[in-house]
Design a protein around this motif. Structure first.
Motif, PDB file in Angstrom:
ATOM      1  N   PRO A  95       0.837  -1.202   0.000  1.00  0.00           N
ATOM      2  CA  PRO A  95       0.000   0.000   0.000  1.00  0.00           C
ATOM      3  C   PRO A  95       0.871   1.251   0.000  1.00  0.00           C
ATOM      4  O   PRO A  95       2.012   1.235   0.460  1.00  0.00           O
ATOM      5  CB  PRO A  95      -0.789  -0.118   1.313  1.00  0.00           C
ATOM      6  N   GLU A  96       0.333   2.315  -0.539  1.00  0.00           N
ATOM      7  CA  GLU A  96       1.059   3.578  -0.569  1.00  0.00           C
ATOM      8  C   GLU A  96       0.443   4.522   0.454  1.00  0.00           C
ATOM      9  O   GLU A  96      -0.685   4.980   0.292  1.00  0.00           O
ATOM     10  CB  GLU A  96       1.003   4.195  -1.965  1.00  0.00           C
ATOM     11  N   TYR A  97       1.191   4.764   1.537  1.00  0.00           N
ATOM     12  CA  TYR A  97       0.766   5.687   2.583  1.00  0.00           C
ATOM     13  C   TYR A  97       1.720   6.861   2.610  1.00  0.00           C
ATOM     14  O   TYR A  97       2.881   6.755   2.201  1.00  0.00           O
ATOM     15  CB  TYR A  97       0.796   5.015   3.962  1.00  0.00           C
ATOM     16  N   SER A  98       1.266   7.938   3.154  1.00  0.00           N
ATOM     17  CA  SER A  98       2.131   9.093   3.367  1.00  0.00           C
ATOM     18  C   SER A  98       3.229   8.727   4.360  1.00  0.00           C
ATOM     19  O   SER A  98       3.020   7.897   5.247  1.00  0.00           O
ATOM     20  CB  SER A  98       1.287  10.249   3.927  1.00  0.00           C
TER      21      SER A  98
ATOM     22  N   GLU B 216      -0.505   8.716   9.956  1.00  0.00           N
ATOM     23  CA  GLU B 216      -1.929   9.042  10.031  1.00  0.00           C
ATOM     24  C   GLU B 216      -2.577   8.105  11.028  1.00  0.00           C
ATOM     25  O   GLU B 216      -2.284   6.914  11.036  1.00  0.00           O
ATOM     26  CB  GLU B 216      -2.592   8.883   8.661  1.00  0.00           C
TER      27      GLU B 216
ATOM     28  N   GLN C 201      -1.224   4.336  10.150  1.00  0.00           N
ATOM     29  CA  GLN C 201      -0.622   4.040   8.858  1.00  0.00           C
ATOM     30  C   GLN C 201       0.606   4.920   8.747  1.00  0.00           C
ATOM     31  O   GLN C 201       0.571   6.091   9.131  1.00  0.00           O
ATOM     32  CB  GLN C 201      -1.558   4.386   7.701  1.00  0.00           C
ATOM     33  N   ASP C 202       1.684   4.356   8.202  1.00  0.00           N
ATOM     34  CA  ASP C 202       2.897   5.150   7.994  1.00  0.00           C
ATOM     35  C   ASP C 202       3.637   4.597   6.778  1.00  0.00           C
ATOM     36  O   ASP C 202       3.895   3.391   6.713  1.00  0.00           O
ATOM     37  CB  ASP C 202       3.795   5.111   9.234  1.00  0.00           C
ATOM     38  N   GLY C 203       3.960   5.465   5.846  1.00  0.00           N
ATOM     39  CA  GLY C 203       4.545   5.051   4.584  1.00  0.00           C
ATOM     40  C   GLY C 203       5.959   4.528   4.663  1.00  0.00           C
ATOM     41  O   GLY C 203       6.364   3.702   3.846  1.00  0.00           O
TER      42      GLY C 203
ATOM     43  N   PRO D  14       5.889   0.490   4.155  1.00  0.00           N
ATOM     44  CA  PRO D  14       4.647   0.922   4.791  1.00  0.00           C
ATOM     45  C   PRO D  14       4.209  -0.047   5.887  1.00  0.00           C
ATOM     46  O   PRO D  14       4.385  -1.259   5.766  1.00  0.00           O
ATOM     47  CB  PRO D  14       3.634   0.931   3.651  1.00  0.00           C
TER      48      PRO D  14
ATOM     49  N   GLU E 117       0.898  -0.597   8.952  1.00  0.00           N
ATOM     50  CA  GLU E 117      -0.398  -0.185   9.472  1.00  0.00           C
ATOM     51  C   GLU E 117      -0.774  -1.157  10.578  1.00  0.00           C
ATOM     52  O   GLU E 117      -0.238  -2.258  10.659  1.00  0.00           O
ATOM     53  CB  GLU E 117      -1.458  -0.186   8.377  1.00  0.00           C
TER      54      GLU E 117
ATOM     55  N   SER F 128       1.670  13.287  13.478  1.00  0.00           N
ATOM     56  CA  SER F 128       0.459  12.804  12.804  1.00  0.00           C
ATOM     57  C   SER F 128      -0.639  13.846  12.939  1.00  0.00           C
ATOM     58  O   SER F 128      -0.484  14.868  13.609  1.00  0.00           O
ATOM     59  CB  SER F 128      -0.007  11.497  13.450  1.00  0.00           C
TER      60      SER F 128
END
Length: 189
Positions: free
Chosen positions: A22-25, A29, A58-60, A136, A138, A176
């Motif tokens: 997955p693509e997270y910032s 968040e 979540q963390d990229g 990433p 989560e 965050s």
């Protein structure tokens, strides 16, 4: 005939490799998940009120958590105090990575409950990824602490309706978003 049984399994393995991470910032968040109160006994067998807050994260780049007894111990970014060029020192926000503020309902509004910095509920959670590479992540993060209503150091009293604002930071000192918990009523002991 038996070789046909393995074709679906091989096909599933091949298709499973096609999914990307997955693509997270890279800025963490979070979202609120739950809050629970419970009772624990202290060293003198006296009841105390515990609180457990669960958030999702979540963390990229996966750089959440601190190891203040290990690899992060000598990093000045996480020192207890920051010293200026003039020799003045101030308490460093990033000595913690889990920040929590308490709000008490007063009439129709919630007001921030002031605590001295040394007695805040903020704290540290450990590294959430064992990987050395950025990737990433989560999941859920459970954070527990003890409320001490009606003690000499607590501005809270039995029956107060409170809620919490929560924020976390990563090892790059990126904060965050801020989230809010559901309300709870303080139980007296």
């Amino acid at each position: 005939m038996q070789s046909h049984r393995y074709i679906p399994a091989i096909l599933l393995l091949f298709l499973g490799g096609c999914f990307s991470e997955p693509e997270y910032s890279n800025v963490p968040e979070i979202d609120f998940k739950s809050i629970q109160q419970y009772t624990v006994l202290d060293a003198f067998n006296q009841p105390q009120g515990g609180v457990e807050i669960t958030i999702t994260f979540q963390d990229g780049d996966g750089n959440l958590g601190l190891d203040l007894n290990g690899e992060d111990a000598d990093n000045p970014d996480f020192a207890d105090y920051l010293v200026s060029d003039t020799g003045d020192s101030t308490l460093n926000k990033y000595r913690n990575n889990y920040f929590i503020d308490v709000y008490r309902r007063e009439g129709d509004v919630f007001q921030l409950v002031e605590y001295p910095d040394e007695s805040s509920f903020s704290g540290v959670f450990p590294h959430l990824s064992d990987s050395e590479k950025e990737k990433p992540i989560e999941g859920d993060l459970e954070y527990t602490f003890i409320l001490l209503p009606s003690s000499g150091t607590s501005p809270l009293s039995e029956g107060d309706v409170i809620k919490f604002e929560i924020q976390i930071a990563d090892r790059d000192l990126q904060d965050s978003n801020i989230i809010e918990s559901d309300t709870i009523t303080v139980i007296g002991y």
